[in-house]
Design an enzyme around this catalytic site. Structure first.
Site, short mmCIF file in Angstrom:
data_model
loop_
_atom_site.label_atom_id
_atom_site.label_comp_id
_atom_site.label_asym_id
_atom_site.label_seq_id
_atom_site.Cartn_x
_atom_site.Cartn_y
_atom_site.Cartn_z
N ASN A 94 -20.62 54.86 80.20
CA ASN A 94 -20.01 55.03 78.88
C ASN A 94 -20.02 56.53 78.57
O ASN A 94 -21.06 57.10 78.26
CB ASN A 94 -20.85 54.24 77.86
CG ASN A 94 -20.43 54.49 76.43
OD1 ASN A 94 -19.38 55.07 76.16
ND2 ASN A 94 -21.26 54.05 75.50
N LYS B 48 -18.75 58.05 76.10
CA LYS B 48 -18.81 58.35 74.65
C LYS B 48 -17.78 59.44 74.30
O LYS B 48 -16.72 59.48 74.90
CB LYS B 48 -20.24 58.71 74.24
CG LYS B 48 -21.24 57.64 74.67
CD LYS B 48 -22.61 57.82 74.08
CE LYS B 48 -23.54 56.71 74.58
NZ LYS B 48 -24.88 56.78 74.00
N HIS C 219 -21.01 48.67 70.28
CA HIS C 219 -22.05 49.63 70.64
C HIS C 219 -22.82 50.03 69.39
O HIS C 219 -22.25 50.14 68.30
CB HIS C 219 -21.41 50.87 71.30
CG HIS C 219 -22.42 51.78 71.90
ND1 HIS C 219 -23.14 52.68 71.13
CD2 HIS C 219 -22.86 51.91 73.17
CE1 HIS C 219 -23.97 53.33 71.93
NE2 HIS C 219 -23.82 52.89 73.17
N GLU D 147 -23.80 52.75 68.31
CA GLU D 147 -23.26 53.91 67.58
C GLU D 147 -22.12 53.49 66.68
O GLU D 147 -21.94 54.05 65.60
CB GLU D 147 -22.84 55.00 68.58
CG GLU D 147 -24.07 55.69 69.17
CD GLU D 147 -23.91 56.20 70.59
OE1 GLU D 147 -22.76 56.31 71.07
OE2 GLU D 147 -24.94 56.49 71.23
N GLU E 163 -29.17 46.94 74.54
CA GLU E 163 -29.45 48.37 74.40
C GLU E 163 -30.34 48.60 73.19
O GLU E 163 -29.85 48.69 72.06
CB GLU E 163 -28.14 49.14 74.20
CG GLU E 163 -27.19 49.03 75.37
CD GLU E 163 -26.25 50.22 75.41
OE1 GLU E 163 -26.24 50.90 76.44
OE2 GLU E 163 -25.55 50.48 74.43
N GLY F 131 -30.07 57.60 74.38
CA GLY F 131 -29.97 59.05 74.28
C GLY F 131 -31.28 59.74 73.93
O GLY F 131 -31.30 60.92 73.61
N SER G 149 -31.07 55.26 78.10
CA SER G 149 -31.72 56.25 78.96
C SER G 149 -31.93 55.78 80.40
O SER G 149 -32.96 56.07 81.00
CB SER G 149 -33.04 56.71 78.33
OG SER G 149 -32.78 57.32 77.07
P1 PGA Z 1 -27.86 56.75 77.23
O1 PGA Z 1 -26.76 55.86 76.49
O2 PGA Z 1 -27.85 56.31 78.68
O3 PGA Z 1 -27.40 58.16 77.06
O4 PGA Z 1 -29.17 56.46 76.58
C1 PGA Z 1 -26.63 54.50 76.78
C2 PGA Z 1 -25.56 53.88 75.92
O5 PGA Z 1 -25.48 54.20 74.73
O6 PGA Z 1 -24.77 53.05 76.40
#
Ligand code: PGA
Length: 251
Positions: free
Chosen positions: A9, A11, A95, A97, A167, A173, A213
């Site tokens: 992803n 983003k 997601h 976010e 997640e 992140g 992560s």
């Molecule tokens: P990250 O993001 O690997 O940077 O923690 C994962 C995600 O949000 O899908």
């Protein structure tokens, strides 16, 4: 019996030329992998160009969101038929976010899932608790709410076109990964939940990804868990080398 699915992803990252360069390098690195479903999810603007790079390869295209209506006066939105048209096979929906910054709810997730399925796009439905929810013992209640809300009204066949990505918000992140045991615990809870509403057979076939992560250093032990069938990768998918290593750990 479940093929591991590793999705990157991106983003809000990568221009068209950067996305093409990343995908070109990735394609070469994963050319020999045939037992893992490999997905990249660029921003909308790079979908067409990335699709041209992956044509005929073992990499599949995903969008990061979709709107629930096909067309009309919805400024700024992109619909399922448009994503199908540009070459997407998958779409990430719900997601954290989007839930956190853009008002996504279980109801809007469910509408989007149905819109995607109507155009034979496979939804990657994201679910996950926040740190405070975990610390106050609400993890299972939140996961149950996200899962049942997101897939409400789906038939067995429709559910089997979906992927559910667990997640934990506190792991996204932050460099703080869930331990393999924490991931397994929630994944097994989700599978158990699905067994109550769907058949055990359907629950067993559904792919459950872990995200938060995931890095080359921790991917193997996460994926070694019996109910962890893949990874949804953010930061580590922005470089071909680290993403290819994660893909390799799915083999
Ligand atoms: P990250 O993001 O690997 O940077 O923690 C994962 C995600 O949000 O899908």
């Amino acid at each position: 019996m479940r093929t591991p699915i590793i999705a990157g992803n991106w983003k809000l990252n990568k221009t068209i030329s950067e996305g093409v360069a990343l995908t070109t390098a990735l394609k070469a690195s994963v050319a020999d992998v045939n037992d893992v479903e490999i997905i990249v999810a660029p921003p909308f603007t790079a979908l067409a160009a990335v699709n041209a790079v992956i044509a005929g390869s073992n990499i599949r295209l995903s969008a990061q969101d979709v709107y629930s209506e096909d067309s009309g006066a919805f400024t700024g939105e992109v619909s399922a038929p448009m994503l199908k048209d540009v070459g997407c096979e998958y779409v990430i929906i719900g997601h954290s976010e989007r839930r956190q910054y853009f008002g996504e709810t279980n109801d809007s997730v469910n509408e989007k899932v149905k819109a995607a399925l109507a155009y034979e796009l496979k939804p990657i439905i994201c679910v996950g608790e926040q740190l405070e929810e975990r610390e106050t013992g609400q993890t299972e209640a939140i996961i149950e709410d996200h899962v049942t809300g997101g897939i409400a009204g789906l038939s067995d066949a429709e559910l089997l076109s979906c992927v559910i990505a667990y997640e934990p918000v506190w792991a996204i992140g932050t460099g703080k990964t869930a331990t393999p045991a924490q991931a397994q615990e929630v994944h097994s809870f989700i599978r158990g939940l699905l067994t109550k509403t769907y058949s055990a057979d359907v629950a067993l076939q559904l792919c459950l990804q872990y995200g938060g992560s995931v890095k080359p250093e921790n991917a193997s032990e996460l994926m070694a868990q019996p109910d962890v069938d893949g990874a949804l990768v953010g930061g580590a998918s922005l470089e071909a080398e680290s993403f290819a290593k994660i893909v390799a750990s799915g083999q």
